[in-house]
Design an enzyme around this catalytic site. Structure first.
Site, PDB file in Angstrom:
ATOM      1  N   ASP A  58      -7.957  -5.388   0.122  1.00  0.00           N
ATOM      2  CA  ASP A  58      -8.421  -6.270  -0.961  1.00  0.00           C
ATOM      3  C   ASP A  58      -8.019  -7.731  -0.769  1.00  0.00           C
ATOM      4  OD1 ASP A  58      -7.629  -3.468  -2.852  1.00  0.00           O
ATOM      5  OD2 ASP A  58      -9.656  -4.268  -2.626  1.00  0.00           O
ATOM      6  N   HIS A 110       0.856  -1.195   0.000  1.00  0.00           N
ATOM      7  CA  HIS A 110       0.000   0.000   0.000  1.00  0.00           C
ATOM      8  C   HIS A 110       0.884   1.234   0.000  1.00  0.00           C
ATOM      9  CE1 HIS A 110      -3.172   2.813   1.095  1.00  0.00           C
ATOM     10  NE2 HIS A 110      -4.005   1.876   0.707  1.00  0.00           N
TER      11      HIS A 110
HETATM   12  C1  SDX Z   1      -6.259  -0.008  -2.896  1.00  0.00           C
HETATM   13  O1  SDX Z   1      -4.469   4.476  -2.083  1.00  0.00           O
HETATM   14  C2  SDX Z   1      -5.402   3.888  -1.448  1.00  0.00           C
HETATM   15  O2  SDX Z   1      -5.818   4.262  -0.388  1.00  0.00           O
HETATM   16  C3  SDX Z   1      -5.998   2.709  -2.187  1.00  0.00           C
HETATM   17  C4  SDX Z   1      -7.007   1.863  -1.401  1.00  0.00           C
HETATM   18  C5  SDX Z   1      -8.291   2.618  -1.130  1.00  0.00           C
HETATM   19  O3  SDX Z   1      -8.996   2.251  -0.178  1.00  0.00           O
HETATM   20  O4  SDX Z   1      -8.636   3.533  -1.936  1.00  0.00           O
HETATM   21  O5  SDX Z   1      -6.432   1.444  -0.182  1.00  0.00           O
HETATM   22  C6  SDX Z   1      -7.428   0.620  -2.200  1.00  0.00           C
HETATM   23  O6  SDX Z   1      -6.006   0.320  -4.022  1.00  0.00           O
HETATM   24  C7  SDX Z   1      -5.396  -0.961  -2.125  1.00  0.00           C
HETATM   25  C8  SDX Z   1      -4.158  -1.444  -2.951  1.00  0.00           C
HETATM   26  C9  SDX Z   1      -4.638  -2.576  -3.863  1.00  0.00           C
HETATM   27  N1  SDX Z   1      -3.596  -2.931  -4.837  1.00  0.00           N
HETATM   28  C10 SDX Z   1      -2.965  -4.127  -4.739  1.00  0.00           C
HETATM   29  O7  SDX Z   1      -3.123  -4.927  -3.815  1.00  0.00           O
HETATM   30  C11 SDX Z   1      -2.056  -4.423  -5.918  1.00  0.00           C
HETATM   31  C12 SDX Z   1      -0.715  -4.961  -5.407  1.00  0.00           C
HETATM   32  N2  SDX Z   1       0.004  -3.862  -4.715  1.00  0.00           N
HETATM   33  C13 SDX Z   1       0.919  -3.079  -5.462  1.00  0.00           C
HETATM   34  O8  SDX Z   1       0.662  -2.931  -6.810  1.00  0.00           O
HETATM   35  C14 SDX Z   1       1.450  -1.863  -4.705  1.00  0.00           C
HETATM   36  O9  SDX Z   1       1.727  -2.276  -3.439  1.00  0.00           O
HETATM   37  C15 SDX Z   1       0.592  -0.612  -4.645  1.00  0.00           C
HETATM   38  C16 SDX Z   1       0.186  -0.142  -6.007  1.00  0.00           C
HETATM   39  C17 SDX Z   1      -0.621  -0.869  -3.826  1.00  0.00           C
HETATM   40  C18 SDX Z   1       1.428   0.467  -3.958  1.00  0.00           C
HETATM   41  O10 SDX Z   1       2.484   0.743  -4.795  1.00  0.00           O
HETATM   42  P1  SDX Z   1       3.563   1.878  -4.446  1.00  0.00           P
HETATM   43  O11 SDX Z   1       3.261   2.560  -3.171  1.00  0.00           O
HETATM   44  O12 SDX Z   1       3.749   2.718  -5.669  1.00  0.00           O
HETATM   45  O13 SDX Z   1       4.841   1.036  -4.143  1.00  0.00           O
HETATM   46  P2  SDX Z   1       5.822   0.492  -5.245  1.00  0.00           P
HETATM   47  O14 SDX Z   1       5.057  -0.072  -6.391  1.00  0.00           O
HETATM   48  O15 SDX Z   1       6.838   1.559  -5.507  1.00  0.00           O
HETATM   49  O16 SDX Z   1       6.505  -0.740  -4.466  1.00  0.00           O
HETATM   50  C19 SDX Z   1       7.565  -0.519  -3.536  1.00  0.00           C
HETATM   51  C20 SDX Z   1       8.380  -1.809  -3.567  1.00  0.00           C
HETATM   52  C21 SDX Z   1       8.802  -2.207  -4.994  1.00  0.00           C
HETATM   53  O17 SDX Z   1       9.973  -2.982  -4.867  1.00  0.00           O
HETATM   54  P3  SDX Z   1      11.434  -2.256  -5.141  1.00  0.00           P
HETATM   55  O18 SDX Z   1      11.352  -1.567  -6.481  1.00  0.00           O
HETATM   56  O19 SDX Z   1      11.590  -1.271  -3.977  1.00  0.00           O
HETATM   57  O20 SDX Z   1      12.417  -3.385  -5.097  1.00  0.00           O
HETATM   58  O21 SDX Z   1       7.555  -2.912  -3.107  1.00  0.00           O
HETATM   59  C22 SDX Z   1       7.363  -3.835  -4.157  1.00  0.00           C
HETATM   60  C23 SDX Z   1       7.686  -3.122  -5.451  1.00  0.00           C
HETATM   61  O22 SDX Z   1       8.140  -4.054  -6.454  1.00  0.00           O
HETATM   62  N3  SDX Z   1       5.952  -4.235  -4.096  1.00  0.00           N
HETATM   63  C24 SDX Z   1       5.509  -5.475  -4.260  1.00  0.00           C
HETATM   64  C25 SDX Z   1       4.127  -5.398  -4.055  1.00  0.00           C
HETATM   65  N4  SDX Z   1       3.774  -4.140  -3.806  1.00  0.00           N
HETATM   66  C26 SDX Z   1       4.919  -3.421  -3.831  1.00  0.00           C
HETATM   67  N5  SDX Z   1       6.150  -6.633  -4.555  1.00  0.00           N
HETATM   68  C27 SDX Z   1       5.362  -7.742  -4.644  1.00  0.00           C
HETATM   69  N6  SDX Z   1       4.005  -7.761  -4.454  1.00  0.00           N
HETATM   70  C28 SDX Z   1       3.364  -6.601  -4.165  1.00  0.00           C
HETATM   71  N7  SDX Z   1       2.047  -6.609  -3.982  1.00  0.00           N
END
Ligand code: SDX
Length: 430
Positions: A364, A306
């Site tokens: 989720d 998140h």
């Molecule tokens: C919702 O914003 C809100 O409030 C949203 C929400 C709401 O109520 O409105 O809470 C609802 O959208 C919840 C989130 C649902 N999405 C997912 O579950 C999809 C999976 N999660 C990711 O796509 C990700 O965690 C995000 C999009 C939710 C957040 O992404 P960020 O903050 O941009 O973080 P990032 O992508 O820069 O990740 C940071 C690191 C990365 O690794 P490095 O480049 O540092 O090595 O964490 C890793 C990412 O690769 N990472 C994950 C991961 N999420 C982040 N690796 C594996 N699995 C994951 N799920």
């Protein structure tokens, strides 16, 4: 005002900007005069360090894993309140008195039906259209039917549009579901409460009597509450940006629906359950955890991570408890998918990759297990999220419209393209 100042040095020049404090949470540096003073923009793709507005509606402490709706903790509201009361709280800022609740419930109930002509709009879609495509289209089309609540400068019309959206979203979502399974639309029954009415419109058929299961209705209502609002997330920011151009409320909510659909956002509940089913059994979890950590593999653990929560999402905690309760009461507690989810959570939370990046289950991760137990197909999960979040979008939209500082949102950019160059005729190219 403030006596705290931030100092910025660019070359030989030193600039000062006010530091503003909120009730709780990080201070902000007021850089509204930055470009005029320095000729520079800030640069923050994804808005990881940017406050786009001030708000009094919802507060998240990502480090503590805390979520407050108008100051009330989400776990208390999920346990002690109900969705329509939470709608009142988000819209008007305080919990309603008994009389205020009766009046609000009556106003919402009186708007649950949609214009009869709209059913023909549904019939233009293919039966196998994703429910979110239908909901997005129909919500936008509401501007073609409700002309008496389009004028955003009229507080009365803003109020009617708000009540209409909250009242009609369950009807629209249920109709999208019915249309996708080839069953007749079911009209709302106003003697039922909000969640029971939604289940009735989704699962009853004209051919037989249908009694709403109170366990499922209570779980549905709690899911609505847990999804109601969440600060300036991507879809809420989309609604605010759309509203900043004075677009009508239905167009703004349709824009929010479209943004929520993405699997990185509200579409994650559908993607998370599909992922848990794809994993299929506990012994296959290590294979998927390895893929989630592999930079060359686009696979991510859906329902994990998140932007704000760097601790357990408080909604996921309530959702997990609800999943146990509902599956237990339904006698399906040895649900394989729930077992995979719990084992996956345990493994991930002990894995250095996830610990280091503070990746926890989000709202989720467990919601799909409950929605599946209630009887919804995965394709309906995000439409239910949109239904729940409509009140948050509306509350934030109303706050923005009523803000004396309201300006059209218009971000700038760091231009990396070609400088000015003369046109070249086709003979001079290549
Ligand atoms: C919702 O914003 C809100 O409030 C949203 C929400 C709401 O109520 O409105 O809470 C609802 O959208 C919840 C989130 C649902 N999405 C997912 O579950 C999809 C999976 N999660 C990711 O796509 C990700 O965690 C995000 C999009 C939710 C957040 O992404 P960020 O903050 O941009 O973080 P990032 O992508 O820069 O990740 C940071 C690191 C990365 O690794 P490095 O480049 O540092 O090595 O964490 C890793 C990412 O690769 N990472 C994950 C991961 N999420 C982040 N690796 C594996 N699995 C994951 N799920």
């Amino acid at each position: 005002m403030t006596d705290k100042m931030a100092t910025l040095t660019i070359g030989d020049n030193v600039y000062e900007f006010p530091v503003l404090s909120g009730t709780v949470g990080p201070d902000v540096i007021d850089i509204r005069s930055l470009y005029a003073k320095t000729g520079c923009f800030t640069y923050d793709p994804g808005f990881t360090s940017t406050a786009a507005c001030d708000s009094t509606i919802t507060y998240i402490d990502g480090d503590k894993g805390e979520l407050l709706y108008r100051g009330y903790p989400i776990d208390e509201l999920a346990e002690k309140s109900h969705y329509l009361e939470v709608c009142y709280l988000l819209l008007y800022g305080e919990l309603p008195t008994e009389a205020q609740m009766i009046d609000f419930e009556s106003r919402v109930t009186r708007h649950t039906m949609i214009n009869e002509q709209m059913q023909f709009f549904f019939r233009g879609f293919r039966r196998d259209a994703h429910p979110m495509a239908v909901v997005c289209g129909v919500v936008g089309a509401m501007a073609a039917f409700y002309h008496d609540s389009l004028d955003i400068s009229d507080p009365e019309q803003r109020e009617i549009a708000s009540v209409r959206m909250i009242a009609k979203m369950p009807t629209i979502a249920a109709m999208a579901y019915k249309y996708s399974i080839g069953q007749p639309f079911v009209y709302p029954r106003n003697e039922l409460d909000y969640a029971a009415n939604f289940l009735h419109m989704c699962f009853s058929v004209p051919a037989e009597k249908y009694e709403v299961n109170p366990i499922l209705s209570r779980a549905m209502d709690r899911i609505f509450t847990l999804h109601a609002d969440h600060e300036q997330n991507a879809s809420t920011s989309t609604v605010r940006l759309s509203g900043s151009s004075d677009a009508n409320p239905f167009a703004c909510i349709a824009a929010g629906v479209a943004c929520l659909w993405g699997p990185a956002h509200g579409g994650a509940n559908e993607a998370a359950l599909n992922m848990l089913r794809q994993i299929g059994s506990v012994d296959r979890i290590p294979e998927y955890v390895a893929r989630a950590k592999d930079k060359n593999d686009p696979f991510r653990l859906m329902g994990f991570g998140h932007r704000v929560y760097k601790n357990y999402d408080p909604r996921a905690k309530v959702m997990q408890e609800t999943a146990h309760e509902v599956l237990g009461l339904l006698g399906v507690e040895n649900n394989e998918t729930l077992k995979v989810a719990q084992a996956l959570e345990k493994i991930a939370l002990e894995d250095e990759y996830f610990v280091e990046r503070k990746l926890y289950p989000n709202v989720d991760f467990y919601s799909g297990i409950i929605l599946d137990a209630i009887g919804f197909p995965t394709s309906m999960f995000t439409a239910i999220f949109a239904l729940s979040r409509t009140v948050g979008w509306i509350a934030q939209w109303k706050e923005m419209i009523g803000d004396p500082q309201k300006k059209i949102g218009r971000p700038r950019q760091l231009y990396q393209g070609q400088g000015s160059r003369p046109y070249v005729g086709v003979d001079g190219r290549g």
